[in-house]
Motif scaffolding. Structure first.
Motif, PDB file in Angstrom:
ATOM      1  N   GLY A 111      28.573  43.230  37.577  1.00  0.00           N
ATOM      2  CA  GLY A 111      28.776  42.392  38.635  1.00  0.00           C
ATOM      3  C   GLY A 111      30.163  41.693  38.376  1.00  0.00           C
ATOM      4  N   ARG A 130      29.847  37.716  44.700  1.00  0.00           N
ATOM      5  CA  ARG A 130      28.217  38.211  44.289  1.00  0.00           C
ATOM      6  C   ARG A 130      27.795  39.256  45.043  1.00  0.00           C
ATOM      7  NH1 ARG A 130      24.968  37.670  39.767  1.00  0.00           N
ATOM      8  NH2 ARG A 130      22.847  38.463  39.972  1.00  0.00           N
ATOM      9  N   ASP A 148      23.640  42.175  36.455  1.00  0.00           N
ATOM     10  CA  ASP A 148      23.886  41.435  35.469  1.00  0.00           C
ATOM     11  C   ASP A 148      23.730  42.106  34.169  1.00  0.00           C
ATOM     12  OD1 ASP A 148      24.170  38.953  36.780  1.00  0.00           O
ATOM     13  OD2 ASP A 148      21.877  38.950  37.184  1.00  0.00           O
TER      14      ASP A 148
END
Length: 260
Positions: A111, A130, A148
């Motif tokens: 990300g 995000r 993540d």
């Protein structure tokens, strides 16, 4: 392809010598918005040197590269300051490297790799960054629950798809690609090419792609330039050149693919 009449990128007489060795000689062409140009040739033909010159990572011995900025001004790339050049590379351009490790930050999350490019064009809202990163991971077929994870935990094909997302998230007008499918399994290559073709067409991006693989050139490009020993020996519409090559060297390249 879009219909702006003036070229996005203009190369004139591009030449590079490495001491006594010739990198490339007297390469000239125009690239228009939404056009995909494949530069093909065997190893050592000068295609990677040319890509370095076009992306201003390599200084030419002679010749020029001009680029039409978003404001319409046509600028000489080698007259730009280092800061201006870096800004172009972070925003209006993308560069998909042959080895995704060279085009990603391996120690930060997937990300964050995508989000960094957005921050380079002024995005500051964490939630929206995000959200965009998630959207782009989806577009390149990476599961949302991997956002993540770091690229170090990804397969080669996933890293290459992440690198594509990182480059395209800012909707650049021009993307350089250096052998983007080499080193990947055939099935992974096919999926990646399919993905690339769709994204490039949807976004109307201009692309210069360097490849030794004529199947990649045929699938992705409108036009093709064949290089040998640093010089362009044949150029034209991709299907025309590959179906009816004029130069003996191009004929040899095409026939060796058919025979493989």
């Amino acid at each position: 392809m879009t219909h702006n009449d003036s070229p996005l990128l203009q190369a004139r007489g591009l030449t590079k010598h490495y001491g006594m060795r010739l990198g490339c000689a007297d390469v000239s062409f125009d690239l228009y918005e939404g056009e995909v140009l494949a530069v093909v040739g065997e190893s050592g033909s000068g295609k990677s040197t040319l890509l370095g010159l076009l992306s201003s990572e390599v200084e030419p011995t002679a010749g020029s590269v001009h680029y039409r900025m978003r404001d319409g001004a046509v600028r000489d790339l080698f007259a730009l300051s280092e800061a201006e050049r870096r800004f172009l590379l972070r925003t209006d351009w993308g560069f998909v490297r042959q080895d995704a490790r060279d085009g990603l930050r391996m120690g930060v999350s997937a990300g964050a790799n995508v989000g960094e490019r957005l921050m380079a064009v002024g995005a500051r809202h964490y939630g929206r960054i995000r959200e965009s990163a998630l959207d782009w991971l989806g577009r390149v077929e990476i599961e949302a629950d991997r956002i993540d994870d770091t690229p170090a935990s990804f397969s080669g094909g996933m890293r290459q798809r992440l690198q594509i997302a990182r480059n395209l998230v800012t909707r650049p007008r021009l993307v350089f690609m250096d052998e983007p499918t080499s080193g990947l399994d055939v099935s992974v290559q096919a999926r990646l090419l399919d993905l690339l073709r769709g994204l490039v067409a949807d976004l109307g991006i201009a692309v210069v792609i360097v490849t030794h693989d004529l199947a990649v050139a045929r699938l992705l490009s409108h036009r093709i330039m064949v290089m040998r020993q640093g010089r362009v020996i044949e150029t034209g519409l991709t299907d025309q050149v590959l179906d009816d090559p004029h130069e003996a060297y191009t004929q040899l390249l095409v026939s060796s693919v058919l025979a493989a």
